[in-house]
Design a protein around this motif. Structure first.
Motif, PDB file in Angstrom:
ATOM      1  N   ILE A  79      47.065 -17.031 -49.803  1.00 14.83           N
ATOM      2  CA  ILE A  79      48.194 -17.186 -50.715  1.00 14.83           C
ATOM      3  C   ILE A  79      48.528 -18.672 -50.820  1.00 14.83           C
ATOM      4  CG2 ILE A  79      50.643 -16.703 -51.112  1.00 14.83           C
ATOM      5  CD1 ILE A  79      49.021 -14.240 -51.482  1.00 14.83           C
ATOM      6  N   ARG A 136      46.855 -15.762 -55.417  1.00 16.25           N
ATOM      7  CA  ARG A 136      46.215 -15.025 -54.325  1.00 16.25           C
ATOM      8  C   ARG A 136      44.701 -15.055 -54.500  1.00 16.25           C
ATOM      9  NH1 ARG A 136      44.905  -9.270 -53.406  1.00 16.25           N
ATOM     10  NH2 ARG A 136      45.088  -8.822 -51.174  1.00 16.25           N
ATOM     11  N   GLY A 169      49.821  -9.777 -49.561  1.00 12.87           N
ATOM     12  CA  GLY A 169      50.237 -10.507 -50.743  1.00 12.87           C
ATOM     13  C   GLY A 169      50.149  -9.751 -52.043  1.00 12.87           C
ATOM     14  N   TRP A 183      55.634  -7.547 -52.805  1.00 15.47           N
ATOM     15  CA  TRP A 183      56.577  -8.398 -52.083  1.00 15.47           C
ATOM     16  C   TRP A 183      57.977  -7.794 -52.095  1.00 15.47           C
ATOM     17  CZ3 TRP A 183      54.802 -12.912 -49.788  1.00 15.47           C
ATOM     18  CH2 TRP A 183      53.499 -13.294 -50.150  1.00 15.47           C
TER      19      TRP A 183
END
Length: 454
Positions: free
Chosen positions: A244, A256, A307, A310
């Motif tokens: 990330i 990402r 990732g 979130w």
């Protein structure tokens, strides 16, 4: 009625106490940290801040979780404020300064203390007229290996300055990765997985990171394809594939990678994270944290799937977060993550994030990785799969059909060492036939065959 009230308050108390453990809370305040302080953590309650006002190098140490701070000595230090810090413990601390007084950069130096700040030793200086020591980072998987990184001492586009240690910081060897046109590097954007994979974020031109996957023999530019050019945060998983990166501008500013940095895609974190954003990937897990600003408020985002998705965490109303670091404690039920973040006004917030894992079937610690044959086999519709891991690892246990397509993910998380037993229940859309289940953990991989008979 009294019993119902007691039950209600018991449940409420349990909920609130556990919620508090997994959110950031204000714990302390330290004046004189400068505009861009850095923070380092070596234990649940041992944390240090490196910074200082213009021309005044300062290191502050707390051994009670950030509540109280001690100003360490300056014997042997220069007269320039610090821009990065890394601590192995309360006695052994590394710091790097910001070059010329006033932030112009140039001839930056890095230091080490082994007596808790009573005295400091200069480890090296960059020379030149540009640049800062942007990071000193040691590998979590190989603590003897560390990297000190600076902007190009001769100016943007010229060779970078890296200093490498393989003996825990006793001796350092300078290397000079090729420069990239128009670019220097960003404070605290350095990432070190091991002696082969390390890199950092750039600070000009397109949004890019710079990394090596072969111990510095060659260097690669990763084009992020996001807004902004100052890549203030960069982190990689220990699998060296997923990573990330974040820029210090508005959306879209998070990217990402799943192929070791070669290609990147924009990520939606659910809102702006601007300012000097920091990214930290917790070693051996799929947990990633991003810190920064949303408007005038400090913000931390958390991902538990590497990732992909979130969530937003509370930060106690703190503004101007500049850096965060974490300490991972492995325990019997999983891991506890201790996080600390510092703001430009000296405010410090703390996180205690408890991550539970699967329960081992017994307390015995195995001596080798092992995947056992499922039973019963053939089966319909449920079968049991046992496996053993001798060390704490990120573990995946997946099922594939005969042409290699994944049909089920049974385990995909960090587990402490132990013996485990999991069940695989075939869904209604799976037809009779041969399938394969695969265990991966810490470089180990094994595949076995199972048969579904309906």
């Amino acid at each position: 009625m009294a019993l119902k009230k007691l039950l209600f308050f018991t449940v409420l108390t349990f909920f609130l106490s556990n919620f508090a453990l997994t959110q950031w809370q204000f714990v302390g305040f330290q004046t004189g940290v400068g505009s861009f302080p850095s923070i380092s953590v070596s234990g649940p309650n041992t944390v240090a801040i490196g910074g200082g006002p213009n021309g005044q190098p300062k290191v502050y140490l707390s051994i009670n979780g950030g509540v109280n701070w001690t100003t360490l000595g300056t014997t042997g230090l220069g007269t320039l404020e610090f821009y990065c810090i890394w601590m192995k413990d309360a006695n052994t601390i590394f710091t790097g300064d910001g070059g010329a007084v006033g932030g112009a950069g140039g001839n930056a130096s890095y230091y080490k203390t082994t007596d808790g700040g009573a005295t400091w030793t200069v480890l090296g200086s960059t020379g030149g007229s540009a640049g800062f020591i942007n990071g000193i980072v040691f590998s979590n998987t190989n603590p003897m290996f560390g990297v000190t990184e600076s902007d190009p001492p001769l100016g943007a586009g010229q060779p970078y300055y890296l200093s490498i240690t393989t003996d825990g910081g006793v001796t350092w060897t300078v290397t000079n990765p090729p420069g990239v046109s128009g670019a220097a590097s960003a404070q605290n954007s350095i990432v070190v997985i091991d002696d082969q994979w390390y890199g950092f974020g750039m600070n000009a031109g397109a949004s890019r990171v710079y990394y090596t996957s072969n111990g510095g023999s060659t260097w690669n530019v990763g084009n992020l394809g996001i807004a902004g050019s100052f890549i203030s945060g960069f982190a990689m998983s220990t699998d060296k594939l997923r990573g990330i990166a974040i820029s210090n501008t508005s959306l879209p500013n998070v990217a990402r990678t799943t192929d070791g940095g070669q290609t990147w895609t924009s990520v939606n974190t659910g809102g702006d994270v601007t300012g000097y954003g920091t990214v930290k990937w917790i070693e051996g897990t799929d947990i990633v944290y991003i810190s920064g600003q949303t408007g005038a408020s400090g913000v931390v985002k958390k991902s538990t799937d590497g990732g992909v998705t979130w969530s937003t965490m509370t930060t106690g109303g703190i503004t101007g977060l500049t850096h965060m670091e974490f300490f991972k404690d492995v325990n019997a039920v999983g891991i506890t993550i201790y996080g600390y973040a510092v703001a430009g006004d000296g405010s410090v917030i703390k996180l205690v994030d408890m991550v539970t894992s699967l329960n081992p079937v017994n307390s015995e610690i195995p001596t080798e990785f092992k995947l056992q044959q499922n039973f019963p086999n053939p089966f319909n519709p449920v079968t049991t799969i046992n496996f053993s891991i001798p060390k704490s690892s990120h573990v995946t246990l997946k099922v594939f059909n005969s042409i290699g397509q994944e049909v089920a993910s049974i385990v995909n998380k960090y587990l402490p060492a132990g013996n485990y037993s999991e069940q695989f229940a075939a869904t209604s859309n799976l037809t009779s036939g041969v399938y394969f289940y695969k265990l991966t953990a810490d470089g180990f991989s094994d595949t076995k065959k199972l048969m579904l008979v309906k």
